[in-house]
Scaffold this active site. Structure first.
Site, PDB file in Angstrom:
ATOM      1  N   CYS A 112      25.874  83.596  -0.313  1.00  0.00           N
ATOM      2  CA  CYS A 112      26.851  82.830  -1.474  1.00  0.00           C
ATOM      3  C   CYS A 112      26.560  83.124  -2.789  1.00  0.00           C
ATOM      4  O   CYS A 112      27.545  82.904  -3.642  1.00  0.00           O
ATOM      5  CB  CYS A 112      27.117  81.434  -0.825  1.00  0.00           C
ATOM      6  SG  CYS A 112      27.599  81.217   0.897  1.00  0.00           S
ATOM      7  N   HIS A 254      30.446  78.067  -6.841  1.00  0.00           N
ATOM      8  CA  HIS A 254      30.641  78.615  -5.434  1.00  0.00           C
ATOM      9  C   HIS A 254      31.556  77.525  -4.637  1.00  0.00           C
ATOM     10  O   HIS A 254      31.076  76.338  -4.711  1.00  0.00           O
ATOM     11  CB  HIS A 254      29.428  79.126  -5.033  1.00  0.00           C
ATOM     12  CG  HIS A 254      29.548  79.182  -3.409  1.00  0.00           C
ATOM     13  ND1 HIS A 254      30.293  79.921  -2.597  1.00  0.00           N
ATOM     14  CD2 HIS A 254      28.871  78.479  -2.529  1.00  0.00           C
ATOM     15  CE1 HIS A 254      30.190  79.929  -1.442  1.00  0.00           C
ATOM     16  NE2 HIS A 254      29.435  78.994  -1.359  1.00  0.00           N
ATOM     17  N   ASN A 284      35.163  78.172   2.078  1.00  0.00           N
ATOM     18  CA  ASN A 284      34.092  78.801   1.541  1.00  0.00           C
ATOM     19  C   ASN A 284      33.960  80.314   2.107  1.00  0.00           C
ATOM     20  O   ASN A 284      34.005  80.642   3.266  1.00  0.00           O
ATOM     21  CB  ASN A 284      32.841  78.087   2.037  1.00  0.00           C
ATOM     22  CG  ASN A 284      31.655  78.826   1.744  1.00  0.00           C
ATOM     23  OD1 ASN A 284      31.334  79.768   1.191  1.00  0.00           O
ATOM     24  ND2 ASN A 284      30.579  78.108   1.696  1.00  0.00           N
TER      25      ASN A 284
HETATM   26  O1  UT7 Z   1      27.918  78.521   1.201  1.00  0.00           O
HETATM   27  C1  UT7 Z   1      26.644  78.518   1.294  1.00  0.00           C
HETATM   28  C2  UT7 Z   1      26.221  77.128   1.072  1.00  0.00           C
HETATM   29  N1  UT7 Z   1      26.618  76.243   1.949  1.00  0.00           N
HETATM   30  C3  UT7 Z   1      26.977  74.845   1.721  1.00  0.00           C
HETATM   31  O2  UT7 Z   1      26.608  74.549   0.511  1.00  0.00           O
HETATM   32  C4  UT7 Z   1      27.273  74.032   2.632  1.00  0.00           C
HETATM   33  C5  UT7 Z   1      26.460  72.784   2.434  1.00  0.00           C
HETATM   34  N2  UT7 Z   1      26.777  71.682   3.394  1.00  0.00           N
HETATM   35  C6  UT7 Z   1      27.840  71.023   3.414  1.00  0.00           C
HETATM   36  O3  UT7 Z   1      28.764  71.242   2.972  1.00  0.00           O
HETATM   37  C7  UT7 Z   1      27.864  69.654   4.338  1.00  0.00           C
HETATM   38  O4  UT7 Z   1      26.654  69.376   4.746  1.00  0.00           O
HETATM   39  C8  UT7 Z   1      28.494  69.812   5.757  1.00  0.00           C
HETATM   40  C9  UT7 Z   1      30.304  70.199   5.527  1.00  0.00           C
HETATM   41  C10 UT7 Z   1      28.196  71.133   6.360  1.00  0.00           C
HETATM   42  C11 UT7 Z   1      28.485  68.743   6.387  1.00  0.00           C
HETATM   43  O5  UT7 Z   1      28.886  67.855   6.156  1.00  0.00           O
HETATM   44  P1  UT7 Z   1      27.781  66.279   5.789  1.00  0.00           P
HETATM   45  O6  UT7 Z   1      28.560  65.297   4.960  1.00  0.00           O
HETATM   46  O7  UT7 Z   1      26.615  66.863   5.091  1.00  0.00           O
HETATM   47  O8  UT7 Z   1      27.969  65.883   7.262  1.00  0.00           O
HETATM   48  P2  UT7 Z   1      26.661  65.660   8.326  1.00  0.00           P
HETATM   49  O9  UT7 Z   1      26.175  67.101   8.667  1.00  0.00           O
HETATM   50  O10 UT7 Z   1      25.689  64.661   7.614  1.00  0.00           O
HETATM   51  O11 UT7 Z   1      27.307  65.185   9.494  1.00  0.00           O
HETATM   52  C12 UT7 Z   1      28.138  63.722   9.383  1.00  0.00           C
HETATM   53  C13 UT7 Z   1      28.534  63.267  10.804  1.00  0.00           C
HETATM   54  C14 UT7 Z   1      27.493  63.599  12.136  1.00  0.00           C
HETATM   55  O12 UT7 Z   1      28.034  63.075  12.981  1.00  0.00           O
HETATM   56  P3  UT7 Z   1      26.580  61.608  13.078  1.00  0.00           P
HETATM   57  O13 UT7 Z   1      25.342  62.170  13.611  1.00  0.00           O
HETATM   58  O14 UT7 Z   1      26.898  60.828  12.067  1.00  0.00           O
HETATM   59  O15 UT7 Z   1      27.507  60.925  14.490  1.00  0.00           O
HETATM   60  C15 UT7 Z   1      28.100  65.211  12.463  1.00  0.00           C
HETATM   61  O16 UT7 Z   1      27.863  65.285  13.846  1.00  0.00           O
HETATM   62  O17 UT7 Z   1      29.769  64.314  11.021  1.00  0.00           O
HETATM   63  C16 UT7 Z   1      29.629  65.176  12.356  1.00  0.00           C
HETATM   64  N3  UT7 Z   1      30.287  66.635  12.152  1.00  0.00           N
HETATM   65  C17 UT7 Z   1      31.522  66.741  12.189  1.00  0.00           C
HETATM   66  N4  UT7 Z   1      32.420  65.604  12.604  1.00  0.00           N
HETATM   67  C18 UT7 Z   1      33.891  66.266  12.688  1.00  0.00           C
HETATM   68  C19 UT7 Z   1      29.691  67.563  11.725  1.00  0.00           C
HETATM   69  N5  UT7 Z   1      30.773  68.476  11.605  1.00  0.00           N
HETATM   70  C20 UT7 Z   1      31.733  68.093  11.678  1.00  0.00           C
HETATM   71  C21 UT7 Z   1      32.985  68.314  12.097  1.00  0.00           C
HETATM   72  N6  UT7 Z   1      34.030  67.688  12.521  1.00  0.00           N
HETATM   73  N7  UT7 Z   1      33.519  69.799  11.806  1.00  0.00           N
END
Ligand code: UT7
Length: 333
Positions: A112, A254, A284
């Site tokens: 990225c 980004h 993204n």
């Molecule tokens: O481009 C290169 C660089 N990439 C990035 O910069 C991406 C960086 N990361 C992110 O943007 C975020 O971390 C994500 C969008 C990937 C995830 O968001 P988050 O707020 O960090 O969520 P999380 O991983 O802490 O997950 C929270 C909850 C989890 O459930 P529990 O454990 O709280 O029950 C996940 O299992 O959300 C759940 N979850 C989802 N739920 C519905 C994870 N993905 C999804 C989904 N739909 N697609």
């Protein structure tokens, strides 16, 4: 007079097929509400079968050349995580398809951050006199490496391409690439990775594991590292340029996640409305993200001549980088 690389044209392209959050919710355990609130994404574009990164790069590169009124370039760089083949690089084919069969052309792999890395290479080539006009493209068909069953990545990434043409000019001109800062920390390589398909897997022998063909990301760890590194890198490049944070009119971060861009703005002390955002419509798009945001920002009037612009990115590697320029008076393509 100090020679510099000056932004002469911008082009963007996304493939026609749109995948909405609703469509993803029908095949994955996710929802429009979750995706919007956690990422700011409403839809992304995805290539149709038979279309790949090179096709998108040719479209965006051709538009950048046309918008600059240029009949060619003497250097072509393609930043991509999804090259058409492991070998050869995608850039020579892209150059040839643009009618350029006698120019240096190479790929840059910084995920990225790829566009900022490629911008540095293109700008340095022009500034040093190695090239007169450098076409710098970021292009991805990211959908081709996503695990369709992985909701954490499938909802985020999209396909597209963006390109800029840099021409030789003066550092005092609007559009001159003023400063670039780059960094990496390879101890974080496993946070964003496609494990299979490379020499590691082949030298181990045995049967490749199908799941290793897919892109994997530790989203949470990446989130925090991205905010920290983009903010630090931004401060470094601003200091080199001699700008205060308050001087920045537009932050083109980004487009990883709206919350990441907002957190970077907050850490810098920049009003969030100065961020240029197109993530809602395109998701993204990795190496294509910044040039596509530039093309969209120009088209919708968010970027206007005279704006002091800060670009910043974080990606796999881990890699990161930032750049500064004053937005020039460019025709809208
Ligand atoms: O481009 C290169 C660089 N990439 C990035 O910069 C991406 C960086 N990361 C992110 O943007 C975020 O971390 C994500 C969008 C990937 C995830 O968001 P988050 O707020 O960090 O969520 P999380 O991983 O802490 O997950 C929270 C909850 C989890 O459930 P529990 O454990 O709280 O029950 C996940 O299992 O959300 C759940 N979850 C989802 N739920 C519905 C994870 N993905 C999804 C989904 N739909 N697609």
């Amino acid at each position: 007079m100090t020679r510099a690389a000056v932004l002469a044209g911008v082009g963007g392209y996304v493939p026609p097929r749109v995948v909405t959050n609703e469509e993803l919710s029908r095949r994955l355990d996710t929802s429009d509400a979750w995706i919007r609130t956690r990422t700011g994404i409403a839809a992304r574009h995805v290539v149709d079968p038979g279309t790949s990164t090179g096709d998108l790069a040719v479209e965006a590169g051709g538009r950048a050349l046309k918008n600059a009124g240029a009949d060619g370039a003497d250097l072509v760089i393609v930043a991509t995580t999804t090259p058409d083949r492991p070998c050869p690089a995608t850039a020579p084919t892209v150059a040839a398809r643009l009618g350029l069969t006698d120019v240096p052309a190479y790929d840059v792999a910084a995920v990225c951050s790829g566009f900022v890395y490629a911008l540095q290479a293109g700008a340095a080539a022009v500034t040093s006199g190695f090239a007169e006009r450098a076409l710098v493209v970021g292009a991805e068909s990211f959908s081709t490496i996503l695990d369709p069953t992985d909701r954490t990545t499938s909802v985020i990434f999209g396909d597209g391409a963006g390109a800029v043409l840099l021409r030789a000019g003066e550092r005092t001109e609007p559009g001159a690439v003023l400063d670039v800062h780059l960094g990496s920390d390879g101890s974080m390589a496993d946070l964003i990775t496609v494990r299979g398909g490379g020499a590691e897997e082949r030298s181990r022998g045995g049967t490749p594991r199908p799941e290793d063909r897919y892109f994997r990301m530790d989203g949470k760890s990446v989130f925090f590292a991205a905010v920290r590194r983009m903010a630090e890198s931004s401060r470094t490049v601003l200091a080199r340029t001699g700008w205060e944070v308050a001087d920045v009119d537009r932050l083109v971060g980004h487009q990883a996640n709206t919350r990441i861009i907002q957190a970077v703005a907050e850490q810098l002390g920049l009003p969030p409305e100065r961020a240029v955002l197109n993530i809602e419509r395109v998701g993204n798009t990795s190496a294509a993200s910044i040039p596509l945001a530039l093309a969209d920002g120009l088209a919708d009037g968010t970027l206007v001549a005279g704006d002091r612009v800060l670009l910043t990115a974080f990606g796999g590697g881990a890699t990161w980088g930032s750049a500064t320029l004053v937005w020039p008076d460019l025709p809208i393509g």
